[in-house]
Design a protein around this motif. Structure first.
Motif, PDB file in Angstrom:
ATOM      1  N   MET A   1       0.840  -1.179   0.000  1.00  0.00           N
ATOM      2  CA  MET A   1       0.000   0.000   0.000  1.00  0.00           C
ATOM      3  C   MET A   1       0.887   1.246   0.000  1.00  0.00           C
ATOM      4  O   MET A   1       1.856   1.317   0.752  1.00  0.00           O
ATOM      5  CB  MET A   1      -0.909   0.003   1.230  1.00  0.00           C
ATOM      6  N   LEU A   2       0.545   2.192  -0.833  1.00  0.00           N
ATOM      7  CA  LEU A   2       1.269   3.461  -0.900  1.00  0.00           C
ATOM      8  C   LEU A   2       1.103   4.213   0.413  1.00  0.00           C
ATOM      9  O   LEU A   2       0.026   4.226   1.003  1.00  0.00           O
ATOM     10  CB  LEU A   2       0.723   4.301  -2.056  1.00  0.00           C
ATOM     11  N   ARG A   3       2.193   4.828   0.870  1.00  0.00           N
ATOM     12  CA  ARG A   3       2.167   5.661   2.072  1.00  0.00           C
ATOM     13  C   ARG A   3       2.706   7.036   1.707  1.00  0.00           C
ATOM     14  O   ARG A   3       3.692   7.148   0.973  1.00  0.00           O
ATOM     15  CB  ARG A   3       3.048   5.059   3.163  1.00  0.00           C
ATOM     16  N   VAL A   4       2.058   8.071   2.209  1.00  0.00           N
ATOM     17  CA  VAL A   4       2.539   9.433   2.025  1.00  0.00           C
ATOM     18  C   VAL A   4       2.584  10.117   3.385  1.00  0.00           C
ATOM     19  O   VAL A   4       1.868   9.733   4.317  1.00  0.00           O
ATOM     20  CB  VAL A   4       1.668  10.252   1.035  1.00  0.00           C
ATOM     21  N   ALA A   5       3.458  11.107   3.497  1.00  0.00           N
ATOM     22  CA  ALA A   5       3.598  11.865   4.741  1.00  0.00           C
ATOM     23  C   ALA A   5       3.688  13.343   4.395  1.00  0.00           C
ATOM     24  O   ALA A   5       4.359  13.720   3.433  1.00  0.00           O
ATOM     25  CB  ALA A   5       4.840  11.413   5.501  1.00  0.00           C
ATOM     26  N   LYS A  76      -8.499   2.836  -5.702  1.00  0.00           N
ATOM     27  CA  LYS A  76      -7.168   3.202  -5.206  1.00  0.00           C
ATOM     28  C   LYS A  76      -7.282   3.418  -3.697  1.00  0.00           C
ATOM     29  O   LYS A  76      -8.295   3.906  -3.208  1.00  0.00           O
ATOM     30  CB  LYS A  76      -6.729   4.484  -5.910  1.00  0.00           C
ATOM     31  N   GLU A  77      -6.207   3.059  -2.986  1.00  0.00           N
ATOM     32  CA  GLU A  77      -6.196   3.248  -1.541  1.00  0.00           C
ATOM     33  C   GLU A  77      -4.761   3.514  -1.092  1.00  0.00           C
ATOM     34  O   GLU A  77      -3.825   2.919  -1.612  1.00  0.00           O
ATOM     35  CB  GLU A  77      -6.741   1.998  -0.849  1.00  0.00           C
ATOM     36  N   TRP A  78      -4.605   4.407  -0.139  1.00  0.00           N
ATOM     37  CA  TRP A  78      -3.289   4.655   0.441  1.00  0.00           C
ATOM     38  C   TRP A  78      -3.446   5.219   1.836  1.00  0.00           C
ATOM     39  O   TRP A  78      -4.537   5.579   2.256  1.00  0.00           O
ATOM     40  CB  TRP A  78      -2.432   5.563  -0.444  1.00  0.00           C
ATOM     41  N   MET A  79      -2.336   5.282   2.557  1.00  0.00           N
ATOM     42  CA  MET A  79      -2.306   5.834   3.910  1.00  0.00           C
ATOM     43  C   MET A  79      -1.573   7.167   3.874  1.00  0.00           C
ATOM     44  O   MET A  79      -0.548   7.299   3.201  1.00  0.00           O
ATOM     45  CB  MET A  79      -1.566   4.906   4.874  1.00  0.00           C
ATOM     46  N   MET A  80      -2.120   8.151   4.593  1.00  0.00           N
ATOM     47  CA  MET A  80      -1.466   9.449   4.705  1.00  0.00           C
ATOM     48  C   MET A  80      -1.204   9.723   6.185  1.00  0.00           C
ATOM     49  O   MET A  80      -2.103   9.592   7.012  1.00  0.00           O
ATOM     50  CB  MET A  80      -2.328  10.565   4.110  1.00  0.00           C
ATOM     51  N   PHE A  81       0.033  10.088   6.479  1.00  0.00           N
ATOM     52  CA  PHE A  81       0.469  10.404   7.833  1.00  0.00           C
ATOM     53  C   PHE A  81       0.765  11.904   7.882  1.00  0.00           C
ATOM     54  O   PHE A  81       1.677  12.380   7.200  1.00  0.00           O
ATOM     55  CB  PHE A  81       1.724   9.600   8.189  1.00  0.00           C
ATOM     56  N   THR A  82      -0.021  12.631   8.660  1.00  0.00           N
ATOM     57  CA  THR A  82       0.119  14.084   8.740  1.00  0.00           C
ATOM     58  C   THR A  82       0.777  14.462  10.056  1.00  0.00           C
ATOM     59  O   THR A  82       0.323  14.058  11.135  1.00  0.00           O
ATOM     60  CB  THR A  82      -1.247  14.771   8.602  1.00  0.00           C
ATOM     61  N   PHE A  83       1.835  15.229   9.949  1.00  0.00           N
ATOM     62  CA  PHE A  83       2.575  15.723  11.106  1.00  0.00           C
ATOM     63  C   PHE A  83       2.285  17.207  11.291  1.00  0.00           C
ATOM     64  O   PHE A  83       1.832  17.881  10.362  1.00  0.00           O
ATOM     65  CB  PHE A  83       4.086  15.528  10.895  1.00  0.00           C
ATOM     66  N   ARG A  84       2.584  17.700  12.488  1.00  0.00           N
ATOM     67  CA  ARG A  84       2.530  19.139  12.761  1.00  0.00           C
ATOM     68  C   ARG A  84       3.858  19.541  13.396  1.00  0.00           C
ATOM     69  O   ARG A  84       4.460  18.764  14.132  1.00  0.00           O
ATOM     70  CB  ARG A  84       1.383  19.485  13.698  1.00  0.00           C
ATOM     71  N   ALA A  85       4.279  20.760  13.087  1.00  0.00           N
ATOM     72  CA  ALA A  85       5.508  21.293  13.678  1.00  0.00           C
ATOM     73  C   ALA A  85       5.355  22.808  13.797  1.00  0.00           C
ATOM     74  O   ALA A  85       4.570  23.432  13.069  1.00  0.00           O
ATOM     75  CB  ALA A  85       6.723  20.949  12.816  1.00  0.00           C
ATOM     76  N   GLU A  86       6.124  23.381  14.725  1.00  0.00           N
ATOM     77  CA  GLU A  86       6.126  24.832  14.913  1.00  0.00           C
ATOM     78  C   GLU A  86       7.519  25.420  14.782  1.00  0.00           C
ATOM     79  O   GLU A  86       7.662  26.628  14.670  1.00  0.00           O
ATOM     80  CB  GLU A  86       5.535  25.181  16.283  1.00  0.00           C
TER      81      GLU A  86
END
Length: 149
Positions: A1-5, A76-86
């Motif tokens: 599975m495709l992964r995006v960040a 189509k299916e994929w996972m998205m990992f969302t980060f936060r930063a300051e």
């Protein structure tokens, strides 16, 4: 599975966004996770490549299953990992190969041209949730059909 960040970098009530040339939509910078790369390594690398900035202490804030369906058939299916930063270091690029970069006021996000799915993710993450887990289902034309968080 495709992964995006990707990462939502905020500073002084602004967020650094990338305007994709294909549709003119604003997005959080990021990209594909390479083989044997962690999502943290990927978001750090992709963010640096697209913005010129080095993220300091990005925190995982969202894990999303993204689905494209046509007539109730999964295409189509994929996972998205969302980060936060300051915090960040480095010199910001004016433009990257991926598009134009601009610091946007956080309160302007609902009015910016973006996909329905990104608009919902921004809305949820800026509402104060520390970790958001969900699924977004949309059409091949990127119309959001439904979401669960």
């Amino acid at each position: 599975m495709l992964r995006v960040a990707n990462c939502i970098l905020t500073n002084q009530n602004r967020v650094l966004l990338l305007k994709k040339p294909r549709r003119g939509w604003w997005v959080a910078p990021g990209g594909k996770v390479e083989s044997s790369e962690t999502v943290l390594e990927a978001v750090s690398r992709e963010y640096r490549e697209e913005t010129g900035l080095v993220l300091e202490n990005p925190v995982l804030s969202g894990i999303f299953t993204m689905c494209v369906k046509r007539n109730d058939v999964l295409e189509k299916e994929w996972m998205m990992f969302t980060f936060r930063a300051e915090q960040f270091q480095g010199e910001q690029l004016e433009r990257s190969e991926e598009g134009e970069l601009c610091w946007q006021p956080i309160q302007s996000i609902p009015q910016l041209p973006t996909s329905d799915m990104d608009r919902e993710i921004f809305r949820q993450l800026f509402s104060g949730k520390s970790l958001l887990i969900g699924k977004l289902v949309y059409t091949p034309e990127e119309k959001l059909l439904y979401h669960t968080f």
